[in-house]
Motif scaffolding. Structure first.
Motif, PDB file in Angstrom:
ATOM      1  N   GLU A  89       0.228  11.471   4.631  1.00  0.00           N
ATOM      2  CA  GLU A  89      -0.704  10.891   5.597  1.00  0.00           C
ATOM      3  C   GLU A  89      -0.678   9.362   5.513  1.00  0.00           C
ATOM      4  OE1 GLU A  89      -5.438  11.026   6.801  1.00  0.00           O
ATOM      5  OE2 GLU A  89      -4.706  12.242   5.139  1.00  0.00           O
ATOM      6  N   ILE A  90      -0.634   8.826   4.307  1.00  0.00           N
ATOM      7  CA  ILE A  90      -0.552   7.375   4.135  1.00  0.00           C
ATOM      8  C   ILE A  90       0.750   6.855   4.736  1.00  0.00           C
ATOM      9  CG2 ILE A  90      -0.313   5.527   2.430  1.00  0.00           C
ATOM     10  CD1 ILE A  90      -2.246   7.186   0.638  1.00  0.00           C
TER      11      ILE A  90
ATOM     12  N   LEU B 214      -4.252  -2.583  16.719  1.00  0.00           N
ATOM     13  CA  LEU B 214      -3.732  -2.816  15.374  1.00  0.00           C
ATOM     14  C   LEU B 214      -4.876  -2.937  14.374  1.00  0.00           C
ATOM     15  CD1 LEU B 214      -1.532  -3.478  13.286  1.00  0.00           C
ATOM     16  CD2 LEU B 214      -1.649  -5.856  14.078  1.00  0.00           C
ATOM     17  N   LYS B 215      -5.901  -3.675  14.730  1.00  0.00           N
ATOM     18  CA  LYS B 215      -7.039  -3.860  13.834  1.00  0.00           C
ATOM     19  C   LYS B 215      -7.707  -2.521  13.517  1.00  0.00           C
ATOM     20  CE  LYS B 215     -10.360  -6.238  11.827  1.00  0.00           C
ATOM     21  NZ  LYS B 215     -10.411  -5.880  10.450  1.00  0.00           N
ATOM     22  N   ARG B 216      -7.860  -1.675  14.520  1.00  0.00           N
ATOM     23  CA  ARG B 216      -8.472  -0.358  14.304  1.00  0.00           C
ATOM     24  C   ARG B 216      -7.628   0.487  13.348  1.00  0.00           C
ATOM     25  NH1 ARG B 216      -8.321   2.074  19.289  1.00  0.00           N
ATOM     26  NH2 ARG B 216      -6.616   3.383  18.634  1.00  0.00           N
ATOM     27  N   HIS B 217      -6.320   0.474  13.547  1.00  0.00           N
ATOM     28  CA  HIS B 217      -5.430   1.252  12.669  1.00  0.00           C
ATOM     29  C   HIS B 217      -5.393   0.670  11.259  1.00  0.00           C
ATOM     30  CE1 HIS B 217      -3.661   4.283  15.334  1.00  0.00           C
ATOM     31  NE2 HIS B 217      -3.842   3.390  16.299  1.00  0.00           N
ATOM     32  N   LEU B 218      -5.461  -0.655  11.145  1.00  0.00           N
ATOM     33  CA  LEU B 218      -5.523  -1.273   9.819  1.00  0.00           C
ATOM     34  C   LEU B 218      -6.803  -0.864   9.088  1.00  0.00           C
ATOM     35  CD1 LEU B 218      -4.175  -4.883  10.481  1.00  0.00           C
ATOM     36  CD2 LEU B 218      -3.199  -3.187   8.920  1.00  0.00           C
ATOM     37  N   ASP B 219      -7.914  -0.826   9.827  1.00  0.00           N
ATOM     38  CA  ASP B 219      -9.183  -0.399   9.225  1.00  0.00           C
ATOM     39  C   ASP B 219      -9.115   1.053   8.764  1.00  0.00           C
ATOM     40  OD1 ASP B 219     -10.233  -2.908   9.654  1.00  0.00           O
ATOM     41  OD2 ASP B 219     -11.340  -2.337  11.474  1.00  0.00           O
ATOM     42  N   GLU B 220      -8.483   1.909   9.562  1.00  0.00           N
ATOM     43  CA  GLU B 220      -8.328   3.323   9.179  1.00  0.00           C
ATOM     44  C   GLU B 220      -7.465   3.457   7.924  1.00  0.00           C
ATOM     45  OE1 GLU B 220      -6.723   5.446  12.503  1.00  0.00           O
ATOM     46  OE2 GLU B 220      -8.487   5.081  13.759  1.00  0.00           O
ATOM     47  N   LEU B 221      -6.371   2.702   7.879  1.00  0.00           N
ATOM     48  CA  LEU B 221      -5.493   2.749   6.707  1.00  0.00           C
ATOM     49  C   LEU B 221      -6.212   2.213   5.474  1.00  0.00           C
ATOM     50  CD1 LEU B 221      -2.764   3.258   5.368  1.00  0.00           C
ATOM     51  CD2 LEU B 221      -2.030   1.006   6.200  1.00  0.00           C
ATOM     52  N   GLU B 222      -6.977   1.151   5.658  1.00  0.00           N
ATOM     53  CA  GLU B 222      -7.723   0.581   4.535  1.00  0.00           C
ATOM     54  C   GLU B 222      -8.753   1.578   4.010  1.00  0.00           C
ATOM     55  OE1 GLU B 222      -9.234  -3.868   3.442  1.00  0.00           O
ATOM     56  OE2 GLU B 222      -8.423  -3.442   5.411  1.00  0.00           O
ATOM     57  N   ALA B 223      -9.418   2.294   4.909  1.00  0.00           N
ATOM     58  CA  ALA B 223     -10.389   3.310   4.496  1.00  0.00           C
ATOM     59  C   ALA B 223      -9.690   4.443   3.744  1.00  0.00           C
ATOM     60  CB  ALA B 223     -11.126   3.852   5.720  1.00  0.00           C
ATOM     61  N   LEU B 224      -8.527   4.853   4.221  1.00  0.00           N
ATOM     62  CA  LEU B 224      -7.773   5.909   3.549  1.00  0.00           C
ATOM     63  C   LEU B 224      -7.330   5.450   2.159  1.00  0.00           C
ATOM     64  CD1 LEU B 224      -6.415   8.691   3.606  1.00  0.00           C
ATOM     65  CD2 LEU B 224      -4.450   7.613   4.713  1.00  0.00           C
ATOM     66  N   MET B 225      -6.881   4.208   2.043  1.00  0.00           N
ATOM     67  CA  MET B 225      -6.465   3.692   0.741  1.00  0.00           C
ATOM     68  C   MET B 225      -7.655   3.581  -0.210  1.00  0.00           C
ATOM     69  SD  MET B 225      -3.248   3.512   0.756  1.00  0.00           S
ATOM     70  CE  MET B 225      -3.049   2.725  -0.817  1.00  0.00           C
ATOM     71  N   ARG B 226      -8.810   3.162   0.294  1.00  0.00           N
ATOM     72  CA  ARG B 226     -10.014   3.080  -0.535  1.00  0.00           C
ATOM     73  C   ARG B 226     -10.388   4.466  -1.052  1.00  0.00           C
ATOM     74  NH1 ARG B 226     -13.494   1.695   3.134  1.00  0.00           N
ATOM     75  NH2 ARG B 226     -12.410  -0.260   3.474  1.00  0.00           N
TER      76      ARG B 226
ATOM     77  N   ALA C 298       0.839  -1.201   0.000  1.00  0.00           N
ATOM     78  CA  ALA C 298       0.000   0.000   0.000  1.00  0.00           C
ATOM     79  C   ALA C 298       0.874   1.252   0.000  1.00  0.00           C
ATOM     80  CB  ALA C 298      -0.929   0.000   1.219  1.00  0.00           C
ATOM     81  N   LEU C 299       1.970   1.219   0.753  1.00  0.00           N
ATOM     82  CA  LEU C 299       2.892   2.353   0.769  1.00  0.00           C
ATOM     83  C   LEU C 299       3.542   2.544  -0.596  1.00  0.00           C
ATOM     84  CD1 LEU C 299       4.319   4.583   2.379  1.00  0.00           C
ATOM     85  CD2 LEU C 299       6.048   2.889   2.998  1.00  0.00           C
ATOM     86  N   MET C 300       3.935   1.448  -1.240  1.00  0.00           N
ATOM     87  CA  MET C 300       4.536   1.542  -2.578  1.00  0.00           C
ATOM     88  C   MET C 300       3.522   2.060  -3.593  1.00  0.00           C
ATOM     89  SD  MET C 300       7.064  -1.718  -2.846  1.00  0.00           S
ATOM     90  CE  MET C 300       6.182  -2.900  -1.856  1.00  0.00           C
ATOM     91  N   GLU C 301       2.284   1.649  -3.454  1.00  0.00           N
ATOM     92  CA  GLU C 301       1.224   2.133  -4.346  1.00  0.00           C
ATOM     93  C   GLU C 301       1.063   3.642  -4.194  1.00  0.00           C
ATOM     94  OE1 GLU C 301      -3.630   1.726  -4.699  1.00  0.00           O
ATOM     95  OE2 GLU C 301      -2.507   0.125  -3.728  1.00  0.00           O
ATOM     96  N   ALA C 302       1.076   4.108  -2.945  1.00  0.00           N
ATOM     97  CA  ALA C 302       0.956   5.548  -2.705  1.00  0.00           C
ATOM     98  C   ALA C 302       2.164   6.299  -3.262  1.00  0.00           C
ATOM     99  CB  ALA C 302       0.812   5.817  -1.202  1.00  0.00           C
ATOM    100  N   GLY C 303       3.350   5.712  -3.135  1.00  0.00           N
ATOM    101  CA  GLY C 303       4.548   6.346  -3.687  1.00  0.00           C
ATOM    102  C   GLY C 303       4.469   6.464  -5.201  1.00  0.00           C
ATOM    103  N   ALA C 304       3.996   5.408  -5.848  1.00  0.00           N
ATOM    104  CA  ALA C 304       3.842   5.455  -7.306  1.00  0.00           C
ATOM    105  C   ALA C 304       2.799   6.493  -7.702  1.00  0.00           C
ATOM    106  CB  ALA C 304       3.445   4.078  -7.835  1.00  0.00           C
TER     107      ALA C 304
ATOM    108  N   THR D 147      -8.379   7.008  -1.355  1.00  0.00           N
ATOM    109  CA  THR D 147      -7.320   7.431  -2.273  1.00  0.00           C
ATOM    110  C   THR D 147      -7.535   6.836  -3.653  1.00  0.00           C
ATOM    111  OG1 THR D 147      -5.757   7.635  -0.455  1.00  0.00           O
ATOM    112  CG2 THR D 147      -4.822   7.407  -2.651  1.00  0.00           C
ATOM    113  N   ARG D 148      -7.910   5.569  -3.699  1.00  0.00           N
ATOM    114  CA  ARG D 148      -8.174   4.929  -4.998  1.00  0.00           C
ATOM    115  C   ARG D 148      -9.357   5.574  -5.700  1.00  0.00           C
ATOM    116  NH1 ARG D 148      -7.121  -0.111  -1.703  1.00  0.00           N
ATOM    117  NH2 ARG D 148      -4.931  -0.539  -2.100  1.00  0.00           N
ATOM    118  N   GLU D 149     -10.370   5.969  -4.936  1.00  0.00           N
ATOM    119  CA  GLU D 149     -11.525   6.644  -5.530  1.00  0.00           C
ATOM    120  C   GLU D 149     -11.128   8.016  -6.078  1.00  0.00           C
ATOM    121  OE1 GLU D 149     -14.396   6.676  -2.384  1.00  0.00           O
ATOM    122  OE2 GLU D 149     -14.740   4.505  -2.519  1.00  0.00           O
ATOM    123  N   VAL D 150     -10.315   8.743  -5.333  1.00  0.00           N
ATOM    124  CA  VAL D 150      -9.839  10.052  -5.782  1.00  0.00           C
ATOM    125  C   VAL D 150      -9.001   9.877  -7.033  1.00  0.00           C
ATOM    126  CG1 VAL D 150      -8.249  11.950  -5.201  1.00  0.00           C
ATOM    127  CG2 VAL D 150      -9.928  11.168  -3.516  1.00  0.00           C
ATOM    128  N   ARG D 151      -8.143   8.883  -7.026  1.00  0.00           N
ATOM    129  CA  ARG D 151      -7.276   8.600  -8.175  1.00  0.00           C
ATOM    130  C   ARG D 151      -8.113   8.255  -9.400  1.00  0.00           C
ATOM    131  NH1 ARG D 151      -3.651   3.744  -7.045  1.00  0.00           N
ATOM    132  NH2 ARG D 151      -5.566   2.641  -7.486  1.00  0.00           N
TER     133      ARG D 151
END
Length: 130
Positions: A83-84, A108-120, A63-69, A122-126
């Motif tokens: 932020e990512i 950890l689960k809560r933070h993973l859910d937050e990161l997953e929501a941010l990535m989702r 996910a971090l590499m995807e954001a970097g690209a 981000t993909r929509e914005v992209r």
């Protein structure tokens, strides 16, 4: 003691033309079926990448590499990429802490859910910018 050989090596043969390549020599466009079978294979993916759940360190790193690209291709803003990166660092730290203290798994689960929501998001914005 020197490990270099003092005698000359035999000339190298091209791998396609070597006698031990067992019939895999290059042929014209109408070549053998065996040569075609060893070539590239097309995987039908319908042009869409399967969204991977962030359930492991490797998935979070991807996910971090995807954001970097996306940042390099100017699909997302530097602020979103930062932020990512901040959330990924936090999640990776929590993975290490959960290894030592499994009681932190809900955090950890809560933070993973937050990161997953941010990535989702981000993909929509992209996708909207395309």
């Amino acid at each position: 003691m020197c490990t270099l050989r003092s005698y000359p090596l035999p000339p190298r043969r091209h791998p396609v033309m070597s006698p031990d390549s067992e019939g895999t020599t290059t042929t014209s466009a109408g070549g053998s079926s065996r040569a075609r079978a060893q070539g590239l294979r097309v995987i039908q993916g319908e042009g869409r990448r399967k969204e991977e759940p962030l359930a492991s360190r490797d998935a979070v790193a991807r996910a971090l590499m995807e954001a970097g690209a996306d940042l390099l291709l100017r699909r997302i803003t530097p602020a979103r990429a930062q932020e990512i990166e901040r959330k990924v660092d936090r999640v990776l730290d929590l993975f290490d802490r959960v290894d030592r203290a499994p009681v932190l798994m809900p955090v950890l689960k809560r933070h993973l859910d937050e990161l997953e929501a941010l990535m989702r998001e981000t993909r929509e914005v992209r996708a909207a910018r395309r």
